[in-house]
Design a protein around this motif. Structure first.
Motif, PDB file in Angstrom:
ATOM      1  N   LYS A 151       0.840  -1.198   0.000  1.00  0.00           N
ATOM      2  CA  LYS A 151       0.000   0.000   0.000  1.00  0.00           C
ATOM      3  C   LYS A 151       0.871   1.242   0.000  1.00  0.00           C
ATOM      4  CE  LYS A 151      -3.844  -1.854   2.728  1.00  0.00           C
ATOM      5  NZ  LYS A 151      -4.605  -1.693   3.975  1.00  0.00           N
ATOM      6  N   ILE A 152       0.272   2.322  -0.433  1.00  0.00           N
ATOM      7  CA  ILE A 152       0.902   3.636  -0.322  1.00  0.00           C
ATOM      8  C   ILE A 152      -0.107   4.553   0.346  1.00  0.00           C
ATOM      9  CG2 ILE A 152       1.903   5.609  -1.521  1.00  0.00           C
ATOM     10  CD1 ILE A 152       2.630   3.694  -3.804  1.00  0.00           C
ATOM     11  N   ALA A 163      -5.264   5.602   1.722  1.00  0.00           N
ATOM     12  CA  ALA A 163      -4.483   4.428   1.339  1.00  0.00           C
ATOM     13  C   ALA A 163      -4.834   4.018  -0.082  1.00  0.00           C
ATOM     14  CB  ALA A 163      -4.756   3.280   2.298  1.00  0.00           C
ATOM     15  N   TYR A 164      -3.799   3.691  -0.854  1.00  0.00           N
ATOM     16  CA  TYR A 164      -3.963   3.212  -2.225  1.00  0.00           C
ATOM     17  C   TYR A 164      -3.318   1.836  -2.321  1.00  0.00           C
ATOM     18  CZ  TYR A 164      -5.208   7.974  -3.561  1.00  0.00           C
ATOM     19  OH  TYR A 164      -5.828   9.186  -3.676  1.00  0.00           O
ATOM     20  N   ILE A 170      -2.263   6.138  -8.388  1.00  0.00           N
ATOM     21  CA  ILE A 170      -1.747   7.164  -7.484  1.00  0.00           C
ATOM     22  C   ILE A 170      -1.130   8.273  -8.320  1.00  0.00           C
ATOM     23  CG2 ILE A 170       0.479   6.017  -7.204  1.00  0.00           C
ATOM     24  CD1 ILE A 170       0.476   6.888  -4.305  1.00  0.00           C
ATOM     25  N   SER A 171      -1.277   9.507  -7.856  1.00  0.00           N
ATOM     26  CA  SER A 171      -0.749  10.658  -8.588  1.00  0.00           C
ATOM     27  C   SER A 171      -0.042  11.599  -7.617  1.00  0.00           C
ATOM     28  CB  SER A 171      -1.892  11.409  -9.264  1.00  0.00           C
ATOM     29  OG  SER A 171      -1.451  12.653  -9.760  1.00  0.00           O
ATOM     30  N   THR A 182      -0.197   2.835 -11.473  1.00  0.00           N
ATOM     31  CA  THR A 182      -1.049   1.875 -10.759  1.00  0.00           C
ATOM     32  C   THR A 182      -0.219   1.275  -9.626  1.00  0.00           C
ATOM     33  OG1 THR A 182      -2.281   1.407 -12.767  1.00  0.00           O
ATOM     34  CG2 THR A 182      -2.423  -0.219 -10.990  1.00  0.00           C
ATOM     35  N   VAL A 183      -0.721   1.331  -8.422  1.00  0.00           N
ATOM     36  CA  VAL A 183       0.044   0.926  -7.240  1.00  0.00           C
ATOM     37  C   VAL A 183       0.572  -0.501  -7.366  1.00  0.00           C
ATOM     38  CG1 VAL A 183      -0.061   0.525  -4.741  1.00  0.00           C
ATOM     39  CG2 VAL A 183      -1.128   2.555  -5.733  1.00  0.00           C
ATOM     40  N   GLY A 184      -0.230  -1.418  -7.864  1.00  0.00           N
ATOM     41  CA  GLY A 184       0.210  -2.796  -7.990  1.00  0.00           C
ATOM     42  C   GLY A 184       1.459  -2.958  -8.833  1.00  0.00           C
TER      43      GLY A 184
END
Length: 188
Positions: A151-152, A163-164, A170-171, A182-184
């Motif tokens: 997570k970020i 949380a993302y 995420i930007s 994309t976080v993944g």
């Protein structure tokens, strides 16, 4: 590189501010990097390989932004001055070209966008303290990357975070609007 709250250098009782700390640091040869927070010397631990992969992903992606084309940098382990008593060293810190040029004139800089990678040795209080310090220094955005949970956490103020994870995008807007992913993909 992630900070711990245990100083590894003996702290002289008379160091009260960043100027005194940096003068003391120049006089005492040592390895590693350190933060100075209100009279405490905080050692930054060496980066682990998994953390390096995160850093590599982020810096290579940043190199595709308009900010990078203008000469701005996302720099690992660069000093970010909060005030006279606090100096942090984010795992990654964003600095504009003009800020970088001002460092050549001895002008201390504060990051507008900091990225930290959570380490095993950090407590919840350590995280909260760092986030507060970055915003006290003028940051507009702080990312806390949590490798274990993939997570970020995006902080837009010391008291607001989201949380993302996974397929979330995420930007770094408004600081670097075209720095997004994309976080993944960061944890793939």
């Amino acid at each position: 590189m992630i900070a711990t709250s245990t100083p590894s250098l003996p702290l002289p009782a008379n160091l009260q501010n960043v100027d005194e700390f940096e003068q003391w640091q120049r006089q005492h040869i040592h390895e590693g990097s350190y933060e100075f927070v209100r009279g405490r010397i905080i050692e930054k631990k060496e980066m682990k390989q998994a953390e390096y992969l995160i850093l590599k992903f982020l810096t290579r992606l940043f190199a595709k932004t308009a900010a990078y084309e203008r000469g701005d940098e996302l720099t690992p382990e660069m000093d970010s001055y909060v005030d006279e008593t606090r100096k942090r060293r984010p795992d990654l810190a964003y600095f504009s070209l003009s800020q970088i040029q001002e460092t050549g004139k001895g002008i201390r800089q504060r990051t507008r966008f900091a990225i930290e990678i959570l380490s095993d040795s950090e407590s919840y209080q350590d995280v909260i303290d760092k986030v507060q310090d970055y915003f006290d220094g003028g940051a507009e955005l702080v990312w806390y990357v949590i490798p274990e949970s993939k997570k970020i956490y995006v902080y837009t103020s010391p008291d607001e975070s989201k949380a993302y994870k996974g397929t979330d995008v995420i930007s770094a807007a408004p600081v670097v609007p075209d720095f997004q992913f994309t976080v993944g993909n960061l944890f793939a």
